[in-house]
Scaffold this motif. Structure first.
Motif, PDB file in Angstrom:
ATOM      1  N   ALA A  78      32.728 -32.687   0.162  1.00 12.97           N
ATOM      2  CA  ALA A  78      32.796 -33.256   1.511  1.00 12.97           C
ATOM      3  C   ALA A  78      31.619 -33.576   2.227  1.00 12.97           C
ATOM      4  CB  ALA A  78      33.273 -31.879   2.420  1.00 12.97           C
ATOM      5  N   PRO A  79      31.361 -35.060   2.159  1.00 11.24           N
ATOM      6  CA  PRO A  79      30.300 -35.614   3.121  1.00 11.24           C
ATOM      7  C   PRO A  79      30.643 -35.359   4.467  1.00 11.24           C
ATOM      8  CG  PRO A  79      31.651 -37.325   2.377  1.00 11.24           C
ATOM      9  CD  PRO A  79      32.207 -36.067   1.774  1.00 11.24           C
ATOM     10  N   GLU A  80      29.722 -35.156   5.344  1.00  8.08           N
ATOM     11  CA  GLU A  80      29.782 -35.111   6.657  1.00  8.08           C
ATOM     12  C   GLU A  80      29.840 -36.556   7.545  1.00  8.08           C
ATOM     13  OE1 GLU A  80      28.694 -31.385   8.880  1.00  8.08           O
ATOM     14  OE2 GLU A  80      27.192 -32.823   9.601  1.00  8.08           O
ATOM     15  N   TYR A  81      30.967 -36.641   8.073  1.00 11.79           N
ATOM     16  CA  TYR A  81      31.149 -38.208   9.228  1.00 11.79           C
ATOM     17  C   TYR A  81      31.267 -37.643  10.595  1.00 11.79           C
ATOM     18  CZ  TYR A  81      32.251 -40.439   4.704  1.00 11.79           C
ATOM     19  OH  TYR A  81      32.062 -41.130   3.295  1.00 11.79           O
ATOM     20  N   ASN A  82      30.127 -37.997  11.501  1.00 13.42           N
ATOM     21  CA  ASN A  82      30.123 -37.660  12.619  1.00 13.42           C
ATOM     22  C   ASN A  82      30.337 -36.045  12.854  1.00 13.42           C
ATOM     23  OD1 ASN A  82      29.724 -40.196  13.589  1.00 13.42           O
ATOM     24  ND2 ASN A  82      31.827 -40.695  13.018  1.00 13.42           N
ATOM     25  N   GLY A  83      29.612 -35.283  12.240  1.00 13.42           N
ATOM     26  CA  GLY A  83      29.925 -33.766  12.255  1.00 13.42           C
ATOM     27  C   GLY A  83      31.171 -33.170  11.833  1.00 13.42           C
ATOM     28  N   THR A  84      31.864 -34.100  11.147  1.00 14.02           N
ATOM     29  CA  THR A  84      33.232 -33.292  10.668  1.00 14.02           C
ATOM     30  C   THR A  84      33.505 -33.803   9.311  1.00 14.02           C
ATOM     31  OG1 THR A  84      35.343 -32.428  11.466  1.00 14.02           O
ATOM     32  CG2 THR A  84      34.909 -34.917  11.809  1.00 14.02           C
ATOM     33  N   ILE A  85      34.842 -33.352   8.831  1.00 12.38           N
ATOM     34  CA  ILE A  85      35.425 -33.707   7.767  1.00 12.38           C
ATOM     35  C   ILE A  85      35.866 -35.159   7.484  1.00 12.38           C
ATOM     36  CG2 ILE A  85      37.700 -32.893   8.321  1.00 12.38           C
ATOM     37  CD1 ILE A  85      38.215 -32.226   5.719  1.00 12.38           C
ATOM     38  N   PHE A 117      23.505 -36.618   4.571  1.00 20.40           N
ATOM     39  CA  PHE A 117      22.129 -37.156   5.336  1.00 20.40           C
ATOM     40  C   PHE A 117      21.530 -36.232   5.976  1.00 20.40           C
ATOM     41  CE2 PHE A 117      19.676 -39.705   8.396  1.00 20.40           C
ATOM     42  CZ  PHE A 117      18.919 -40.051   7.393  1.00 20.40           C
ATOM     43  N   GLY A 118      22.102 -35.538   6.872  1.00 19.28           N
ATOM     44  CA  GLY A 118      21.514 -34.711   7.894  1.00 19.28           C
ATOM     45  C   GLY A 118      20.783 -33.247   7.136  1.00 19.28           C
ATOM     46  N   GLN A 119      19.916 -32.666   8.003  1.00 21.91           N
ATOM     47  CA  GLN A 119      19.336 -31.688   7.600  1.00 21.91           C
ATOM     48  C   GLN A 119      20.148 -30.221   7.133  1.00 21.91           C
ATOM     49  OE1 GLN A 119      16.803 -30.434  10.628  1.00 21.91           O
ATOM     50  NE2 GLN A 119      18.121 -29.569  11.935  1.00 21.91           N
ATOM     51  N   TYR A 120      21.400 -30.162   7.561  1.00 16.57           N
ATOM     52  CA  TYR A 120      22.137 -29.155   6.898  1.00 16.57           C
ATOM     53  C   TYR A 120      23.129 -29.359   5.864  1.00 16.57           C
ATOM     54  CZ  TYR A 120      20.326 -27.252  11.087  1.00 16.57           C
ATOM     55  OH  TYR A 120      19.368 -26.846  12.449  1.00 16.57           O
ATOM     56  N   GLY A 121      22.968 -30.665   5.189  1.00 20.65           N
ATOM     57  CA  GLY A 121      23.817 -31.014   3.983  1.00 20.65           C
ATOM     58  C   GLY A 121      25.278 -30.945   4.417  1.00 20.65           C
ATOM     59  N   GLY A 122      25.874 -31.247   5.412  1.00 21.23           N
ATOM     60  CA  GLY A 122      27.183 -31.391   5.471  1.00 21.23           C
ATOM     61  C   GLY A 122      27.849 -30.153   5.894  1.00 21.23           C
ATOM     62  N   VAL A 123      27.355 -29.064   6.252  1.00 16.97           N
ATOM     63  CA  VAL A 123      27.873 -27.670   6.413  1.00 16.97           C
ATOM     64  C   VAL A 123      29.101 -27.750   7.302  1.00 16.97           C
ATOM     65  CG1 VAL A 123      26.182 -26.322   5.464  1.00 16.97           C
ATOM     66  CG2 VAL A 123      26.215 -26.877   8.097  1.00 16.97           C
ATOM     67  N   TRP A 124      29.117 -28.347   8.499  1.00 17.04           N
ATOM     68  CA  TRP A 124      30.173 -28.499   9.451  1.00 17.04           C
ATOM     69  C   TRP A 124      31.494 -29.268   8.838  1.00 17.04           C
ATOM     70  CZ3 TRP A 124      27.190 -31.107  14.055  1.00 17.04           C
ATOM     71  CH2 TRP A 124      26.406 -30.022  14.822  1.00 17.04           C
ATOM     72  N   ALA A 125      31.085 -30.053   7.941  1.00 16.19           N
ATOM     73  CA  ALA A 125      32.479 -30.858   7.483  1.00 16.19           C
ATOM     74  C   ALA A 125      32.879 -29.877   6.263  1.00 16.19           C
ATOM     75  CB  ALA A 125      32.095 -31.881   6.593  1.00 16.19           C
ATOM     76  N   GLN A 126      32.022 -29.132   5.551  1.00 15.23           N
ATOM     77  CA  GLN A 126      32.539 -28.408   4.623  1.00 15.23           C
ATOM     78  C   GLN A 126      33.313 -27.131   5.174  1.00 15.23           C
ATOM     79  OE1 GLN A 126      29.299 -27.464   1.854  1.00 15.23           O
ATOM     80  NE2 GLN A 126      28.558 -29.621   2.060  1.00 15.23           N
ATOM     81  N   ASP A 127      32.830 -26.643   6.271  1.00 16.49           N
ATOM     82  CA  ASP A 127      33.751 -25.506   7.030  1.00 16.49           C
ATOM     83  C   ASP A 127      34.827 -25.972   7.368  1.00 16.49           C
ATOM     84  OD1 ASP A 127      31.295 -23.812   6.512  1.00 16.49           O
ATOM     85  OD2 ASP A 127      30.646 -24.014   8.675  1.00 16.49           O
ATOM     86  N   GLU A 128      34.887 -27.186   7.942  1.00 20.66           N
ATOM     87  CA  GLU A 128      36.211 -27.844   8.437  1.00 20.66           C
ATOM     88  C   GLU A 128      37.157 -27.915   7.172  1.00 20.66           C
ATOM     89  OE1 GLU A 128      37.521 -28.260  11.759  1.00 20.66           O
ATOM     90  OE2 GLU A 128      35.698 -27.319  12.035  1.00 20.66           O
ATOM     91  N   ALA A 129      36.571 -28.485   6.193  1.00 16.48           N
ATOM     92  CA  ALA A 129      37.499 -28.800   4.978  1.00 16.48           C
ATOM     93  C   ALA A 129      37.929 -27.521   4.158  1.00 16.48           C
ATOM     94  CB  ALA A 129      36.475 -29.312   3.807  1.00 16.48           C
TER      95      ALA A 129
END
Length: 183
Positions: A78-85, A117-129
Protein backbone atom coordinates in the motif's frame (compact mmCIF):
# COMPACT_ATOMS: atom_id res chain seq x y z
CA UNK A 1 3.00 -28.20 1.91
CA UNK A 2 3.50 -25.22 -0.35
CA UNK A 3 2.01 -21.90 0.78
CA UNK A 4 0.49 -19.69 -1.91
CA UNK A 5 0.60 -15.97 -1.21
CA UNK A 6 -1.16 -13.48 -3.46
CA UNK A 7 0.47 -10.05 -3.59
CA UNK A 8 -1.72 -7.09 -4.51
CA UNK A 9 0.06 -3.84 -5.34
CA UNK A 10 -1.83 -0.59 -4.81
CA UNK A 11 0.13 1.33 -7.44
CA UNK A 12 -0.33 1.02 -11.19
CA UNK A 13 2.68 3.19 -12.03
CA UNK A 14 5.23 1.40 -14.22
CA UNK A 15 8.14 2.43 -11.98
CA UNK A 16 6.28 1.79 -8.74
CA UNK A 17 8.54 1.20 -5.76
CA UNK A 18 5.77 -0.89 -4.18
CA UNK A 19 5.72 -3.08 -7.30
CA UNK A 20 9.50 -3.42 -6.98
CA UNK A 21 9.05 -4.44 -3.33
CA UNK A 22 6.51 -7.07 -4.38
CA UNK A 23 8.91 -8.48 -6.96
CA UNK A 24 11.69 -8.59 -4.35
CA UNK A 25 9.34 -10.36 -1.94
CA UNK A 26 8.60 -12.96 -4.62
CA UNK A 27 12.33 -13.54 -5.14
CA UNK A 28 12.90 -13.89 -1.37
CA UNK A 29 10.20 -16.49 -0.83
CA UNK A 30 11.50 -19.75 0.64
CA UNK A 31 11.17 -22.87 -1.50
CA UNK A 32 7.90 -23.86 0.20
CA UNK A 33 6.29 -20.45 -0.44
CA UNK A 34 5.03 -19.18 -3.79
CA UNK A 35 4.28 -15.47 -4.04
CA UNK A 36 2.24 -14.44 -7.07
CA UNK A 37 2.20 -10.73 -7.86
CA UNK A 38 -1.21 -10.11 -9.39
CA UNK A 39 -1.39 -8.13 -12.60
CA UNK A 40 -4.72 -6.68 -13.55
CA UNK A 41 -5.98 -4.47 -10.72
CA UNK A 42 -6.19 -1.63 -13.23
CA UNK A 43 -8.63 -3.70 -15.30
CA UNK A 44 -11.18 -4.02 -12.50
CA UNK A 45 -14.22 -1.79 -12.81
CA UNK A 46 -15.25 -0.01 -9.64
CA UNK A 47 -17.22 -2.37 -7.44
CA UNK A 48 -20.95 -2.17 -8.12
CA UNK A 49 -23.49 -4.70 -6.88
CA UNK A 50 -25.50 -4.23 -10.09
CA UNK A 51 -22.73 -5.92 -12.10
CA UNK A 52 -21.74 -8.42 -9.40
CA UNK A 53 -24.21 -11.05 -10.54
CA UNK A 54 -23.65 -14.46 -12.10
CA UNK A 55 -24.76 -13.06 -15.46
CA UNK A 56 -22.78 -9.82 -15.38
CA UNK A 57 -19.66 -10.18 -13.21
CA UNK A 58 -16.75 -8.70 -15.19
CA UNK A 59 -14.05 -11.10 -16.39
CA UNK A 60 -11.38 -9.11 -14.53
CA UNK A 61 -13.25 -9.59 -11.24
CA UNK A 62 -13.73 -13.30 -11.89
CA UNK A 63 -10.02 -13.67 -12.61
CA UNK A 64 -9.06 -11.85 -9.39
CA UNK A 65 -11.49 -13.91 -7.33
CA UNK A 66 -10.25 -17.17 -8.85
CA UNK A 67 -6.59 -16.40 -8.15
CA UNK A 68 -7.44 -15.09 -4.67
CA UNK A 69 -9.56 -18.14 -3.92
CA UNK A 70 -6.53 -20.38 -4.55
CA UNK A 71 -4.30 -18.28 -2.25
CA UNK A 72 -3.52 -19.27 1.32
CA UNK A 73 -2.55 -15.74 2.35
CA UNK A 74 -2.36 -12.17 1.06
CA UNK A 75 0.42 -9.60 1.05
CA UNK A 76 -0.87 -6.13 0.26
CA UNK A 77 1.51 -3.38 -0.83
CA UNK A 78 0.00 0.00 0.00
CA UNK A 79 1.50 3.27 -1.13
CA UNK A 80 -0.12 6.37 0.32
CA UNK A 81 -2.20 8.65 -1.89
CA UNK A 82 -3.33 11.87 -0.22
CA UNK A 83 -2.97 10.31 3.21
CA UNK A 84 -4.98 7.18 2.55
CA UNK A 85 -5.32 3.89 0.67
CA UNK A 86 -5.08 3.96 -3.15
CA UNK A 87 -8.43 3.48 -4.87
CA UNK A 88 -7.18 0.51 -6.90
CA UNK A 89 -6.29 -1.45 -3.76
CA UNK A 90 -9.53 -0.54 -1.98
CA UNK A 91 -11.48 -1.60 -5.08
CA UNK A 92 -9.73 -4.99 -5.13
CA UNK A 93 -10.60 -5.48 -1.46
CA UNK A 94 -14.22 -4.61 -2.25
CA UNK A 95 -14.39 -7.20 -5.04
CA UNK A 96 -12.75 -9.83 -2.79
CA UNK A 97 -15.15 -9.10 0.07
CA UNK A 98 -18.08 -10.56 -1.85
CA UNK A 99 -20.14 -12.59 -1.47
CA UNK A 100 -20.53 -11.10 1.99
CA UNK A 101 -19.13 -13.42 4.64
CA UNK A 102 -17.66 -15.81 2.08
CA UNK A 103 -15.33 -13.68 -0.03
CA UNK A 104 -11.86 -14.81 -1.07
CA UNK A 105 -10.25 -12.88 1.81
CA UNK A 106 -12.38 -14.55 4.48
CA UNK A 107 -10.26 -15.99 7.26
CA UNK A 108 -7.00 -15.87 5.30
CA UNK A 109 -3.87 -14.38 6.85
CA UNK A 110 -3.24 -10.93 5.38
CA UNK A 111 -0.37 -8.52 5.89
CA UNK A 112 -0.04 -4.95 4.67
CA UNK A 113 3.33 -3.36 3.96
CA UNK A 114 4.78 -0.77 1.62
CA UNK A 115 6.72 2.34 0.90
CA UNK A 116 5.74 5.94 0.27
CA UNK A 117 7.37 9.28 -0.35
CA UNK A 118 6.48 10.76 3.04
CA UNK A 119 8.47 10.54 6.24
CA UNK A 120 6.28 7.79 7.71
CA UNK A 121 6.34 5.42 4.73
CA UNK A 122 2.60 5.23 4.17
CA UNK A 123 1.46 4.14 7.62
CA UNK A 124 -1.92 5.87 7.25
CA UNK A 125 -2.64 4.03 4.00
CA UNK A 126 -1.43 0.77 5.48
CA UNK A 127 -3.65 1.22 8.52
CA UNK A 128 -6.63 1.92 6.24
CA UNK A 129 -5.83 -1.14 4.12
CA UNK A 130 -5.65 -3.32 7.26
CA UNK A 131 -8.96 -1.90 8.43
CA UNK A 132 -10.69 -2.45 5.09
CA UNK A 133 -9.31 -5.96 4.56
CA UNK A 134 -10.17 -6.89 8.15
CA UNK A 135 -13.75 -5.73 7.75
CA UNK A 136 -13.85 -7.73 4.50
CA UNK A 137 -13.05 -10.84 6.54
CA UNK A 138 -9.27 -11.17 6.25
CA UNK A 139 -7.29 -12.40 9.25
CA UNK A 140 -4.95 -9.44 9.65
CA UNK A 141 -1.44 -10.39 10.78
CA UNK A 142 -0.77 -7.41 13.04
CA UNK A 143 2.81 -8.37 13.83
CA UNK A 144 3.78 -7.66 10.22
CA UNK A 145 4.56 -3.98 9.84
CA UNK A 146 6.89 -2.55 7.25
CA UNK A 147 6.61 1.11 6.28
CA UNK A 148 9.57 2.38 4.31
CA UNK A 149 9.71 6.21 4.23
CA UNK A 150 11.24 8.46 1.58
CA UNK A 151 10.75 6.09 -1.33
CA UNK A 152 11.56 8.64 -4.03
CA UNK A 153 14.96 9.41 -2.53
CA UNK A 154 15.76 6.04 -0.94
CA UNK A 155 15.14 4.15 -4.18
CA UNK A 156 16.22 6.88 -6.62
CA UNK A 157 19.47 5.11 -7.39
CA UNK A 158 19.12 1.89 -5.40
CA UNK A 159 16.66 -0.87 -6.21
CA UNK A 160 14.94 -2.32 -3.14
CA UNK A 161 16.64 -5.65 -3.90
CA UNK A 162 20.01 -3.97 -3.32
CA UNK A 163 19.03 -2.48 0.06
CA UNK A 164 20.09 -5.02 2.75
CA UNK A 165 17.78 -3.51 5.39
CA UNK A 166 14.75 -3.76 3.07
CA UNK A 167 15.64 -7.31 2.03
CA UNK A 168 15.93 -8.40 5.67
CA UNK A 169 12.65 -6.71 6.63
CA UNK A 170 10.79 -8.24 3.65
CA UNK A 171 12.09 -11.72 4.47
CA UNK A 172 10.92 -11.28 8.07
CA UNK A 173 7.50 -10.08 6.90
CA UNK A 174 7.10 -13.11 4.62
CA UNK A 175 8.11 -15.50 7.43
CA UNK A 176 5.67 -13.92 9.90
CA UNK A 177 2.82 -13.94 7.36
CA UNK A 178 3.30 -17.54 6.28
CA UNK A 179 3.68 -18.71 9.88
CA UNK A 180 0.01 -17.80 10.25
CA UNK A 181 -1.16 -20.15 7.49
CA UNK A 182 -2.80 -23.26 8.92
CA UNK A 183 -1.22 -26.53 7.95
Amino acid sequence: MSVKVLALVGSLRSGSHNRQLAEVARSLAPSDVEIEVFDGLGDLPFYNEDIDTEADVPAAATRLRDVAGAADAFLLFAPEYNGTIPAVLKNAIDWLSRPFGAGALSGKPTAVIGTAFGQYGGVWAQDEARKSAGIAGAAIVDEVELSIPGSMTRFAETHPADDPEVVEQLATAIAKLTANVSA
